[in-house]
Design an enzyme around this catalytic site. Sequence first.
Site, mmCIF file in Angstrom:
data_model
loop_
_atom_site.group_PDB
_atom_site.id
_atom_site.type_symbol
_atom_site.label_atom_id
_atom_site.label_comp_id
_atom_site.label_asym_id
_atom_site.label_seq_id
_atom_site.Cartn_x
_atom_site.Cartn_y
_atom_site.Cartn_z
ATOM 1 N N HIS A 143 29.026 -38.642 -11.238
ATOM 2 C CA HIS A 143 27.910 -37.693 -11.124
ATOM 3 C C HIS A 143 26.913 -38.156 -10.032
ATOM 4 C CE1 HIS A 143 25.395 -34.471 -13.401
ATOM 5 N NE2 HIS A 143 24.998 -34.565 -12.136
ATOM 6 N N ARG B 58 28.762 -28.551 -13.515
ATOM 7 C CA ARG B 58 28.572 -29.289 -14.756
ATOM 8 C C ARG B 58 29.919 -29.415 -15.471
ATOM 9 N NH1 ARG B 58 24.542 -30.994 -12.958
ATOM 10 N NH2 ARG B 58 22.420 -30.765 -13.719
HETATM 11 P P1 NDP Z 1 21.377 -21.643 -7.787
HETATM 12 O O1 NDP Z 1 20.701 -21.059 -8.977
HETATM 13 O O2 NDP Z 1 20.761 -21.485 -6.448
HETATM 14 O O3 NDP Z 1 22.872 -21.062 -7.672
HETATM 15 C C1 NDP Z 1 23.659 -20.775 -8.766
HETATM 16 C C2 NDP Z 1 24.703 -19.763 -8.332
HETATM 17 O O4 NDP Z 1 25.610 -19.529 -9.415
HETATM 18 C C3 NDP Z 1 24.093 -18.408 -7.953
HETATM 19 O O5 NDP Z 1 24.730 -17.924 -6.803
HETATM 20 C C4 NDP Z 1 24.436 -17.523 -9.155
HETATM 21 O O6 NDP Z 1 24.617 -16.155 -8.831
HETATM 22 C C5 NDP Z 1 25.760 -18.127 -9.588
HETATM 23 N N1 NDP Z 1 26.048 -17.816 -10.991
HETATM 24 C C6 NDP Z 1 25.370 -18.221 -12.087
HETATM 25 N N2 NDP Z 1 25.924 -17.720 -13.203
HETATM 26 C C7 NDP Z 1 26.973 -16.968 -12.788
HETATM 27 C C8 NDP Z 1 27.928 -16.185 -13.462
HETATM 28 N N3 NDP Z 1 27.928 -16.080 -14.798
HETATM 29 N N4 NDP Z 1 28.849 -15.541 -12.723
HETATM 30 C C9 NDP Z 1 28.848 -15.657 -11.372
HETATM 31 N N5 NDP Z 1 27.966 -16.372 -10.667
HETATM 32 C C10 NDP Z 1 27.045 -17.033 -11.373
HETATM 33 O O7 NDP Z 1 21.607 -23.189 -8.123
HETATM 34 P P2 NDP Z 1 21.840 -24.400 -7.117
HETATM 35 O O8 NDP Z 1 22.763 -23.964 -6.060
HETATM 36 O O9 NDP Z 1 20.538 -24.980 -6.728
HETATM 37 O O10 NDP Z 1 22.562 -25.456 -8.112
HETATM 38 C C11 NDP Z 1 23.783 -25.126 -8.731
HETATM 39 C C12 NDP Z 1 24.193 -26.172 -9.745
HETATM 40 O O11 NDP Z 1 24.704 -27.346 -9.100
HETATM 41 C C13 NDP Z 1 23.083 -26.743 -10.637
HETATM 42 O O12 NDP Z 1 22.741 -25.849 -11.674
HETATM 43 C C14 NDP Z 1 23.711 -28.023 -11.158
HETATM 44 O O13 NDP Z 1 24.431 -27.760 -12.344
HETATM 45 C C15 NDP Z 1 24.693 -28.413 -10.044
HETATM 46 N N6 NDP Z 1 24.250 -29.644 -9.359
HETATM 47 C C16 NDP Z 1 25.040 -30.772 -9.469
HETATM 48 C C17 NDP Z 1 24.693 -31.936 -8.829
HETATM 49 C C18 NDP Z 1 25.568 -33.120 -8.890
HETATM 50 O O14 NDP Z 1 25.160 -34.211 -8.452
HETATM 51 N N7 NDP Z 1 26.813 -32.987 -9.365
HETATM 52 C C19 NDP Z 1 23.452 -32.044 -8.044
HETATM 53 C C20 NDP Z 1 22.711 -30.801 -7.974
HETATM 54 C C21 NDP Z 1 23.112 -29.660 -8.614
HETATM 55 P P3 NDP Z 1 23.387 -15.255 -8.285
HETATM 56 O O15 NDP Z 1 22.987 -15.845 -6.960
HETATM 57 O O16 NDP Z 1 23.974 -13.910 -8.116
HETATM 58 O O17 NDP Z 1 22.295 -15.356 -9.313
HETATM 59 C C1 OXD Z 2 21.130 -31.945 -10.574
HETATM 60 C C2 OXD Z 2 22.018 -33.075 -10.783
HETATM 61 O O1 OXD Z 2 21.219 -30.957 -11.296
HETATM 62 O O2 OXD Z 2 21.741 -34.177 -10.267
HETATM 63 O O3 OXD Z 2 20.303 -32.023 -9.644
HETATM 64 O O4 OXD Z 2 23.046 -32.929 -11.439
#
Ligand code: NDP
Ligand code: OXD
Length: 309
Positions: A272, A224
């Site tokens: 995006h 993000r």
């Molecule tokens: P997940 O919840 O599976 O993964 C998030 C990861 O971030 C986890 O490994 C988590 O750790 C880690 N994390 C969160 N907070 C912290 C922190 N403070 N310190 C260290 N590690 C942290 O989410 P997804 O993989 O499904 O998605 C991730 C993000 O990708 C979404 O939230 C979205 O913002 C973005 N996204 C963007 C898209 C785009 O088109 N640009 C499309 C889809 C998603 P832990 O496993 O230990 O909890």
């Molecule tokens: C998502 C995105 O979070 O599209 O899936 O950004």
Amino acid sequence: MALIFKTDIERGGAWRAAFAKQLPDVELRLWPEVGAAEEIEYAVVWQPPAGFLASLPNLKAVFSIGAGIDHLLADPELPRGVPIIRMVEPGLTVGMTQFVVMACLMLHRSMIDYRNQQVAHHWEEISQEPPENRRIGIIGLGHLGGEAAKALRGFGFPVSGWSRSRKQIEGVTSYAGEEELSDFLARTDILVSLLPLTPQTEDMIDAKLLSGLPKGASFVSAGRGRQVVEEDLLAALDSGQLSGAVLDVFREEPLPKDSRFWDHPRVIVLPHVASMTNPATAVGSIVENIRRIQRGEAPLHQVDLEKGY
Ligand code: NDP
Ligand code: OXD
């Protein structure tokens, strides 16, 4: 029993067709045709207007159309007692894996330099590092990050990831917690951000974090925009601390016309589009969770509101 979905108009038809096939016993309503609010038990939404979900008194679950749920937490009236479920579905995962692989290969294969050479009508070969010399690090080694990491391993890159908790992914080095962040950064030539937006990750990618990377590293931003201090990123690109960046998310979207990112010679800007939920494959995940809820079982991929993702 009714389900309401709010999505962009163009994709509304695809969602309706997929739901009608897989959920024939539930009445479908496409926002803003809400009808009798008390009949709605499930909401499948992207950026619902503030207060809308709170106006549905019998809601049993809220499904985010995206993986990120920051668009839901932005609603001060979000009903806190109703399970929020983030999107985990094969189409979104494959799309993000493709994007991360593409961006890393572009950086690895000097595509920013070649683009600039093309603009200047300049023909010159740039020496190429082998993949084993290009260490990729995924900050946010969750569902999407883990799948991308596995795919990158297939190209011969040394891959690591950073998350809150330790991960076991074959061939991928897992760093966990604040105390291991600096070691993770120090061994990362291409940093890929796939963090969710939370109070802890907002503004996290700043001058201090970027200075922990080896000089000349590059950056892929797909989590993000508000995680990145954009002035610090520009300064790192200007100074050569970073040699390039592929940016898919921004603090303000659409990216303002006067943003320096548009014309920066070391940057690739995308609107995006790293990955998008595919209704044809996503409806299966939603239906599975509705059936679980109907059987009184806990849904999969429920958001932990304390953690914020
Ligand atoms: P997940 O919840 O599976 O993964 C998030 C990861 O971030 C986890 O490994 C988590 O750790 C880690 N994390 C969160 N907070 C912290 C922190 N403070 N310190 C260290 N590690 C942290 O989410 P997804 O993989 O499904 O998605 C991730 C993000 O990708 C979404 O939230 C979205 O913002 C973005 N996204 C963007 C898209 C785009 O088109 N640009 C499309 C889809 C998603 P832990 O496993 O230990 O909890
Ligand atoms: C998502 C995105 O979070 O599209 O899936 O950004």
